[in-house]
Design an enzyme around this catalytic site. Structure first.
Site, PDB file in Angstrom:
ATOM      1  N   HIS A  22       7.281  -3.846   9.038  1.00 35.53           N
ATOM      2  CA  HIS A  22       7.343  -5.276   8.271  1.00 35.53           C
ATOM      3  C   HIS A  22       8.533  -5.974   8.883  1.00 35.53           C
ATOM      4  CE1 HIS A  22       5.074  -2.684   5.072  1.00 35.53           C
ATOM      5  NE2 HIS A  22       4.379  -3.570   5.821  1.00 35.53           N
ATOM      6  N   ARG A  67     -11.183   2.403   4.297  1.00 34.33           N
ATOM      7  CA  ARG A  67      -9.683   2.317   3.646  1.00 34.33           C
ATOM      8  C   ARG A  67      -9.707   2.683   2.047  1.00 34.33           C
ATOM      9  NH1 ARG A  67      -4.617  -1.041   5.795  1.00 34.33           N
ATOM     10  NH2 ARG A  67      -2.860   0.448   5.084  1.00 34.33           N
ATOM     11  N   THR A 118       0.730  -1.129   0.014  1.00 31.68           N
ATOM     12  CA  THR A 118      -0.013   0.087  -0.027  1.00 31.68           C
ATOM     13  C   THR A 118       0.807   1.303  -0.008  1.00 31.68           C
ATOM     14  OG1 THR A 118      -0.229  -0.291   2.212  1.00 31.68           O
ATOM     15  CG2 THR A 118      -1.952  -0.938   1.102  1.00 31.68           C
ATOM     16  N   GLN A 172      -7.889 -13.066   2.496  1.00 36.56           N
ATOM     17  CA  GLN A 172      -6.541 -13.494   3.167  1.00 36.56           C
ATOM     18  C   GLN A 172      -6.740 -14.748   3.705  1.00 36.56           C
ATOM     19  OE1 GLN A 172      -5.197 -10.698   6.051  1.00 36.56           O
ATOM     20  NE2 GLN A 172      -3.864 -12.372   7.151  1.00 36.56           N
ATOM     21  N   HIS A 191       8.044  -0.756   5.620  1.00 36.21           N
ATOM     22  CA  HIS A 191       8.646  -0.039   6.628  1.00 36.21           C
ATOM     23  C   HIS A 191       9.235  -0.985   7.498  1.00 36.21           C
ATOM     24  CE1 HIS A 191       4.645  -0.873   8.742  1.00 36.21           C
ATOM     25  NE2 HIS A 191       4.333  -0.358   7.538  1.00 36.21           N
ATOM     26  N   ASP A 215      -2.360  -7.112  15.476  1.00 31.62           N
ATOM     27  CA  ASP A 215      -3.391  -6.390  15.108  1.00 31.62           C
ATOM     28  C   ASP A 215      -3.893  -7.158  13.720  1.00 31.62           C
ATOM     29  OD1 ASP A 215      -1.214  -5.913  13.419  1.00 31.62           O
ATOM     30  OD2 ASP A 215      -1.823  -3.899  12.847  1.00 31.62           O
ATOM     31  N   LYS A 271       1.095   2.574  17.448  1.00 34.24           N
ATOM     32  CA  LYS A 271       1.990   1.523  16.717  1.00 34.24           C
ATOM     33  C   LYS A 271       3.019   2.392  15.798  1.00 34.24           C
ATOM     34  CE  LYS A 271       0.278  -0.547  13.314  1.00 34.24           C
ATOM     35  NZ  LYS A 271      -0.446  -1.540  12.410  1.00 34.24           N
ATOM     36  N   LYS A 286       3.026   3.089   9.080  1.00 34.32           N
ATOM     37  CA  LYS A 286       2.756   3.951   7.976  1.00 34.32           C
ATOM     38  C   LYS A 286       1.476   4.723   8.548  1.00 34.32           C
ATOM     39  CE  LYS A 286       1.320   2.309   4.313  1.00 34.32           C
ATOM     40  NZ  LYS A 286      -0.089   2.675   4.372  1.00 34.32           N
ATOM     41  N   THR A 287       0.494   4.041   9.206  1.00 32.66           N
ATOM     42  CA  THR A 287      -0.916   4.511   9.320  1.00 32.66           C
ATOM     43  C   THR A 287      -0.584   5.842  10.458  1.00 32.66           C
ATOM     44  OG1 THR A 287      -2.023   2.422   8.966  1.00 32.66           O
ATOM     45  CG2 THR A 287      -2.937   4.022  10.391  1.00 32.66           C
ATOM     46  N   LYS A 334      -9.383   0.673  11.582  1.00 34.08           N
ATOM     47  CA  LYS A 334      -9.546   2.051  10.541  1.00 34.08           C
ATOM     48  C   LYS A 334     -11.207   2.268  11.143  1.00 34.08           C
ATOM     49  CE  LYS A 334      -6.098   1.737   8.369  1.00 34.08           C
ATOM     50  NZ  LYS A 334      -5.317   0.732   9.071  1.00 34.08           N
TER      51      LYS A 334
END
Length: 380
Positions: free
Chosen positions: A47, A85, A39, A172, A44, A189, A224, A227-228, A81
């Site tokens: 990961h 998204r 995404t 998934q 980052h 998460d 956390k 990126k978010t 979220k």
């Protein structure tokens, strides 16, 4: 690193049981994976925890799959979220992937005797028919999906929940079935999504699939690192930037960072951090940078940090006009909002010695802001 260490280091939980997974590993080599949705245009540091765990299993001789969620990235993971998204196009996902493969190949062995495999979940998910989807989704209930915390939060806030968001954990889950894995790894998460895979594997094949959740690295506010939240360290940043960003970690998270992102011995680490947090923080920054870029570049990054930030402390002598947020404040210096946004997104802006990537964060009078490597300003 032995089996016991791999099953405990950085691990939050193993389901259905750690003993069951240990027994399975004692009998045969297993197949395991973690999925990564492209995404953004770079992996980052969040990961890196999963990548390190994949490396550890690979060194024990197990079959590792690095799954790129090029299909699921288009749906968008609703985890955590409070609003839907943004969906990505196939073209956006492919553009993001360009920088990924170069980084991945530096971190995991794809050429050795027990080489890891890169897979893409578009390979099977794009072929699923509507008839297939009806059959697959019959293994899940609406009650099960809507129980998720963020969906309950949206209901309270009156925010919409879109039907396609229910399909993310289903997509998934299909990955686990198609790859025939014994174990899936992910952050805490991701537990709901991973358990969906466990449920579908059990329902369609009758086999057991284990789930391993890893600890999350949180900043001092409990958010956390990722990126978010706008505080991620991207693995395509220059070595000196990665080193410097890790040096901004608060002391409280050093032990967890060592546990997740390195193979360093953890004995007596807490005592060492208390005795000399700067020394241990530099050791952490060196080890992580070395994993990403190699020892020579890590050593050079350390030299740059010591020269710029330790041997001569920066002097904040420029007065900067306060804006309503970081973007406006930095724009007041650079006279360019686009350049300000670029530098913030690149991790080149610090507030009070902390790298910040959220350009909407408010600033206060007296805040020390570093822009790039040469601008040191105090907010009026």
């Amino acid at each position: 690193m032995n089996v016991e260490e791999v099953l405990t280091r950085g691990v939050e939980e193993i389901l259905p049981s750690k003993k069951g997974l240990a027994d399975l590993i004692s009998r045969r080599k297993i197949t395991l994976y973690q999925g990564f949705d492209p995404t953004a245009d770079s992996l980052h540091i969040g990961h890196l925890a999963g990548i390190m765990k994949l490396r550890q299993f690979q060194k024990l001789g197990h079959k590792v799959i690095f799954l790129i969620g090029d299909f699921t990235a288009q749906i968008g993971d609703p985890t955590g979220k409070i609003s839907a998204r943004k969906k990505l196009t196939k073209e956006q996902v492919q553009k993001n992937l360009k920088g990924w493969l170069k980084i991945i190949r530096r971190l995991i062995d794809f050429k050795g005797k027990n080489k890891a495999i890169i897979s893409y979940n578009s390979k099977w998910n794009e072929k699923i028919t509507f008839e297939d989807l009806i059959e697959i989704t019959s293994n899940f209930t609406v009650q099960q999906m809507i129980e998720r915390d963020m969906f309950q939060e949206r209901i309270k806030m009156g925010n919409p929940i879109y039907l396609h968001e229910f399909l993310y954990p289903v997509a998934q889950a299909i990955d686990s079935v198609k790859m025939g894995v014994d174990l899936e790894i992910g952050g805490t998460d991701q537990l709901f999504n991973m358990l969906a895979g466990r449920q579908l594997v059990k329902a369609t094949t009758g086999k057991e699939k284990y789930v391993m959740t890893l600890k999350l690295l949180s900043d001092k506010e409990g958010k956390k690192v990722g990126k978010t939240e706008g505080n991620a360290i991207f693995l395509n940043q220059p070595p000196e930037d990665i080193f410097g960003a890790i040096m901004s970690f608060p002391d409280q998270i050093l032990k967890t960072a060592f546990e997740l992102f390195t193979d360093q011995n953890l004995e007596a680490l807490e005592k060492s951090i208390k005795q000399d947090p700067m020394r241990e923080k530099k050791r952490l920054a060196f080890e992580i940078t070395k994993i990403i870029y190699g020892e020579r570049k890590a050593a050079n990054a350390q030299k740059i940090f010591e020269k710029n930030f330790q041997q001569k402390a920066p002097i904040y002598n420029l007065k900067i006009k306060k804006g309503k947020n970081l973007l406006e404040t930095v724009s007041n210096v650079l006279k360019s909002k686009s350049e300000a946004k670029r530098l913030i997104n690149a991790g080149s802006v610090d507030i009070n010695e902390q790298t910040v990537k959220n350009y909407l964060i408010p600033v206060r009078s007296g805040d020390r802001i570093k822009i790039g490597k040469k601008i040191f300003a105090i907010v009026e």
